[in-house]
Design a protein around this motif. Structure first.
Motif, PDB file in Angstrom:
ATOM      1  N   HIS A   1     -15.055   4.127  -0.489  1.00  0.00           N
ATOM      2  CA  HIS A   1     -13.592   4.123  -0.559  1.00  0.00           C
ATOM      3  C   HIS A   1     -13.061   2.818   0.026  1.00  0.00           C
ATOM      4  CE1 HIS A   1      -9.413   5.161  -0.114  1.00  0.00           C
ATOM      5  NE2 HIS A   1      -9.599   6.392  -0.540  1.00  0.00           N
ATOM      6  N   PRO A   2     -12.232   2.063  -0.713  1.00  0.00           N
ATOM      7  CA  PRO A   2     -11.736   0.775  -0.210  1.00  0.00           C
ATOM      8  C   PRO A   2     -10.677   0.955   0.884  1.00  0.00           C
ATOM      9  CG  PRO A   2     -10.725   1.284  -2.304  1.00  0.00           C
ATOM     10  CD  PRO A   2     -11.754   2.354  -2.075  1.00  0.00           C
ATOM     11  N   LEU A   3     -10.576  -0.058   1.748  1.00  0.00           N
ATOM     12  CA  LEU A   3      -9.602  -0.009   2.840  1.00  0.00           C
ATOM     13  C   LEU A   3      -9.244  -1.414   3.287  1.00  0.00           C
ATOM     14  CD1 LEU A   3     -11.107   0.574   6.355  1.00  0.00           C
ATOM     15  CD2 LEU A   3     -12.586   0.234   4.363  1.00  0.00           C
ATOM     16  N   SER A   4      -8.118  -1.505   3.970  1.00  0.00           N
ATOM     17  CA  SER A   4      -7.738  -2.733   4.662  1.00  0.00           C
ATOM     18  C   SER A   4      -7.507  -2.401   6.128  1.00  0.00           C
ATOM     19  CB  SER A   4      -6.469  -3.331   4.044  1.00  0.00           C
ATOM     20  OG  SER A   4      -5.379  -2.443   4.216  1.00  0.00           O
ATOM     21  N   ILE A   5      -7.745  -3.387   6.988  1.00  0.00           N
ATOM     22  CA  ILE A   5      -7.597  -3.205   8.428  1.00  0.00           C
ATOM     23  C   ILE A   5      -6.749  -4.339   8.975  1.00  0.00           C
ATOM     24  CG2 ILE A   5      -8.799  -3.012  10.650  1.00  0.00           C
ATOM     25  CD1 ILE A   5     -11.342  -2.268   9.043  1.00  0.00           C
TER      26      ILE A   5
ATOM     27  N   PHE B   1       0.862  -1.192   0.000  1.00  0.00           N
ATOM     28  CA  PHE B   1       0.000   0.000   0.000  1.00  0.00           C
ATOM     29  C   PHE B   1       0.891   1.233   0.000  1.00  0.00           C
ATOM     30  CE2 PHE B   1       0.705  -1.422   4.343  1.00  0.00           C
ATOM     31  CZ  PHE B   1       1.191  -0.277   4.954  1.00  0.00           C
ATOM     32  N   ASP B   2       0.324   2.349  -0.454  1.00  0.00           N
ATOM     33  CA  ASP B   2       1.110   3.582  -0.487  1.00  0.00           C
ATOM     34  C   ASP B   2       0.547   4.658   0.425  1.00  0.00           C
ATOM     35  OD1 ASP B   2      -1.162   4.393  -1.837  1.00  0.00           O
ATOM     36  OD2 ASP B   2      -0.100   5.237  -3.562  1.00  0.00           O
ATOM     37  N   ARG B   3      -0.535   4.333   1.149  1.00  0.00           N
ATOM     38  CA  ARG B   3      -1.141   5.323   2.045  1.00  0.00           C
ATOM     39  C   ARG B   3      -1.790   4.615   3.230  1.00  0.00           C
ATOM     40  NH1 ARG B   3      -4.867   7.449  -2.663  1.00  0.00           N
ATOM     41  NH2 ARG B   3      -2.969   6.792  -3.718  1.00  0.00           N
ATOM     42  N   SER B   4      -1.764   5.278   4.370  1.00  0.00           N
ATOM     43  CA  SER B   4      -2.310   4.668   5.581  1.00  0.00           C
ATOM     44  C   SER B   4      -2.847   5.747   6.497  1.00  0.00           C
ATOM     45  CB  SER B   4      -1.237   3.840   6.299  1.00  0.00           C
ATOM     46  OG  SER B   4      -0.146   4.662   6.684  1.00  0.00           O
ATOM     47  N   VAL B   5      -3.642   5.311   7.465  1.00  0.00           N
ATOM     48  CA  VAL B   5      -4.210   6.200   8.484  1.00  0.00           C
ATOM     49  C   VAL B   5      -4.013   5.540   9.845  1.00  0.00           C
ATOM     50  CG1 VAL B   5      -6.311   7.261   9.400  1.00  0.00           C
ATOM     51  CG2 VAL B   5      -5.924   7.228   6.935  1.00  0.00           C
TER      52      VAL B   5
ATOM     53  N   PHE C   1      -5.297   0.656   7.441  1.00  0.00           N
ATOM     54  CA  PHE C   1      -5.417   0.997   8.861  1.00  0.00           C
ATOM     55  C   PHE C   1      -4.733  -0.088   9.693  1.00  0.00           C
ATOM     56  CE2 PHE C   1      -8.696   3.515   7.010  1.00  0.00           C
ATOM     57  CZ  PHE C   1      -8.940   4.577   7.877  1.00  0.00           C
ATOM     58  N   GLY C   2      -4.059   0.331  10.766  1.00  0.00           N
ATOM     59  CA  GLY C   2      -3.397  -0.634  11.640  1.00  0.00           C
ATOM     60  C   GLY C   2      -1.987  -0.945  11.217  1.00  0.00           C
ATOM     61  N   THR C   3      -1.390  -0.080  10.408  1.00  0.00           N
ATOM     62  CA  THR C   3      -0.038  -0.346   9.915  1.00  0.00           C
ATOM     63  C   THR C   3       1.031   0.016  10.935  1.00  0.00           C
ATOM     64  OG1 THR C   3       0.040   1.853   8.903  1.00  0.00           O
ATOM     65  CG2 THR C   3      -0.767   0.036   7.550  1.00  0.00           C
ATOM     66  N   ASN C   4       0.705   0.907  11.868  1.00  0.00           N
ATOM     67  CA  ASN C   4       1.671   1.298  12.888  1.00  0.00           C
ATOM     68  C   ASN C   4       1.175   0.872  14.272  1.00  0.00           C
ATOM     69  OD1 ASN C   4       4.238   2.628  13.436  1.00  0.00           O
ATOM     70  ND2 ASN C   4       3.049   4.215  14.459  1.00  0.00           N
ATOM     71  N   THR C   5       0.029   1.364  14.679  1.00  0.00           N
ATOM     72  CA  THR C   5      -0.568   0.930  15.945  1.00  0.00           C
ATOM     73  C   THR C   5      -2.013   0.509  15.706  1.00  0.00           C
ATOM     74  OG1 THR C   5      -1.182   3.215  16.528  1.00  0.00           O
ATOM     75  CG2 THR C   5       0.928   2.398  17.337  1.00  0.00           C
ATOM     76  N   ASP C   6      -2.545  -0.287  16.600  1.00  0.00           N
ATOM     77  CA  ASP C   6      -3.840  -0.930  16.382  1.00  0.00           C
ATOM     78  C   ASP C   6      -4.980   0.086  16.459  1.00  0.00           C
ATOM     79  OD1 ASP C   6      -6.128  -2.636  16.429  1.00  0.00           O
ATOM     80  OD2 ASP C   6      -4.895  -4.245  17.258  1.00  0.00           O
ATOM     81  N   PRO C   7      -5.795   0.213  15.393  1.00  0.00           N
ATOM     82  CA  PRO C   7      -6.922   1.152  15.439  1.00  0.00           C
ATOM     83  C   PRO C   7      -8.034   0.693  16.366  1.00  0.00           C
ATOM     84  CG  PRO C   7      -7.029  -0.150  13.435  1.00  0.00           C
ATOM     85  CD  PRO C   7      -5.733  -0.501  14.102  1.00  0.00           C
ATOM     86  N   TYR C   8      -8.004  -0.582  16.780  1.00  0.00           N
ATOM     87  CA  TYR C   8      -9.019  -1.104  17.707  1.00  0.00           C
ATOM     88  C   TYR C   8      -8.400  -1.453  19.061  1.00  0.00           C
ATOM     89  CZ  TYR C   8     -12.523  -1.213  14.036  1.00  0.00           C
ATOM     90  OH  TYR C   8     -13.438  -0.848  13.059  1.00  0.00           O
TER      91      TYR C   8
END
Length: 359
Positions: free
Chosen positions: A161-165, A68-72, A132-139
């Protein structure tokens, strides 16, 4: 060398036991008893959450090691306290310790959904899956209180908008309504991290994360809701958890996981001394053996940060580990790849008064 532990802090369910300074700090404060102070009573170290209002929320990367090239990341730091977490060094950028501060001083970003909506609404924005969850856990535990991930999901749901978690937090099941609806449109997949089936070991390594049995229940519930799930055996720790590779995959497949991946343990920057200390505290008889096995797949060092090898390791032992994984994955009938997420539906959500499409 790690600094001495603060004797006034009572630790309960924490991965680290020390608060070493980050690598950018010129000094490290070490508490010394001069004999003049009256010893205070121990106080339980509690989690502190501060708020941040970011100007932007989408982080870009060009790493060849990730798909992936972008994360939140709705949070900085993670209360799960996983001792091996490769994200611990990111707290050094805040002037905080990658040790206890990483798991007790959390930053939440309540405005993340609003910033996300602004950024994807720009005319220059080109849609691609958000991770989402690439650095710290969103949950992580704070999400149950703040609902930031829920807000981000709502924005992405409304915009198609597509996403991965990637997560190990059970709070994701709260959001099955949104995740299930997006899965039906081919716009989401979820990775659930599963490191061991040994509940006692998991409690030591990941003190505030859900138990292995709970994570398998998460996989089952997500699958039943129509969500495509990847079991992420990460990290695999040679000499400590690598003997479980086949059992982890079999349990995840029984729970409904469709795909599987693995990453050998990484110990970047400050993580290596923290992990060594954890081994000495919890598994002193295995400590030297485990570190020797880790160094065997990292070119004789605690860590290898080179692109191309940092996620895989190198050498005969690393290749045997990957070969075992591939054989077990094929035998159990896992898919080798997930279908691409659908970006074609991306569009602004309809507003009151808009002309509806006829077809």
């Amino acid at each position: 060398m790690l600094p001495p532990r603060d004797p006034d802090e009572l630790l309960k369910a924490r991965g680290a036991a020390h608060r070493p300074a980050g690598r950018f700090e010129p000094y490290q404060a070490v508490r010394e008893d001069d004999g003049w102070d009256t010893p205070p009573d121990e106080t339980l170290l509690k989690t502190e959450i501060s708020l941040e209002n970011p100007r932007s929320i989408i982080t870009r990367n060009q790493s060849p090691d990730v798909p992936f090239d972008r994360s939140v990341n709705p949070y900085r730091g993670c209360e799960h306290g996983c001792i091996y977490c490769f994200a611990r060094p990111s707290h050094s950028y805040l002037g905080l310790s990658p040790g206890l501060d990483f798991e007790t001083r959390i930053t939440a970003k309540p405005e993340a959904p609003a910033r996300l909506a602004e950024e994807i609404a720009r005319r220059s924005y080109a849609v691609a899956p958000l991770a989402f969850g690439t650095n710290t856990d969103p949950y992580q535990p704070a999400e149950a209180r703040f609902g930031i991930m829920r807000g981000c999901l709502q924005v992405l749901h409304d915009w198609n908008h597509p996403l991965s978690i990637v997560t190990r937090g059970r709070t994701i099941l709260r959001d099955l309504d949104l995740i299930g609806a997006m899965a039906a449109r081919g716009q989401v997949f979820v990775g659930v991290s599963l490191t061991t089936l040994d509940a006692a070991l998991a409690r030591q390594m990941e003190p505030r994360a859900p138990a292995p049995a709970t994570r398998l229940q998460m996989i089952r519930a997500l699958t039943e809701a129509g969500v495509r799930v990847r079991v992420m055996c990460a990290p695999i720790i040679p000499g400590l958890t690598d003997h479980e590779i086949e059992a982890l995959l079999a349990a995840a497949r029984d729970a409904g996981a469709a795909t599987a991946s693995m990453i050998p343990i990484r110990l970047p920057y400050e993580v290596a001394p923290l992990f060594r200390d954890w081994l000495d505290r919890h598994h002193p008889g295995k400590a030297a053996h485990v570190m020797g096995r880790i160094q065997a797949i990292r070119g004789g060092k605690d860590n290898d940060a080179r692109f191309g090898s940092r996620m895989r390791g190198e050498g005969v032992e690393a290749e045997l580990m990957h070969q075992r994984f591939r054989v077990a994955r094929k035998r159990l009938g896992f898919d080798t790849e997930s279908p691409p997420l659908d970006c074609s539906r991306f569009a602004p959500p309809p507003r009151a008064g808009d002309q509806l499409a006829l077809f």
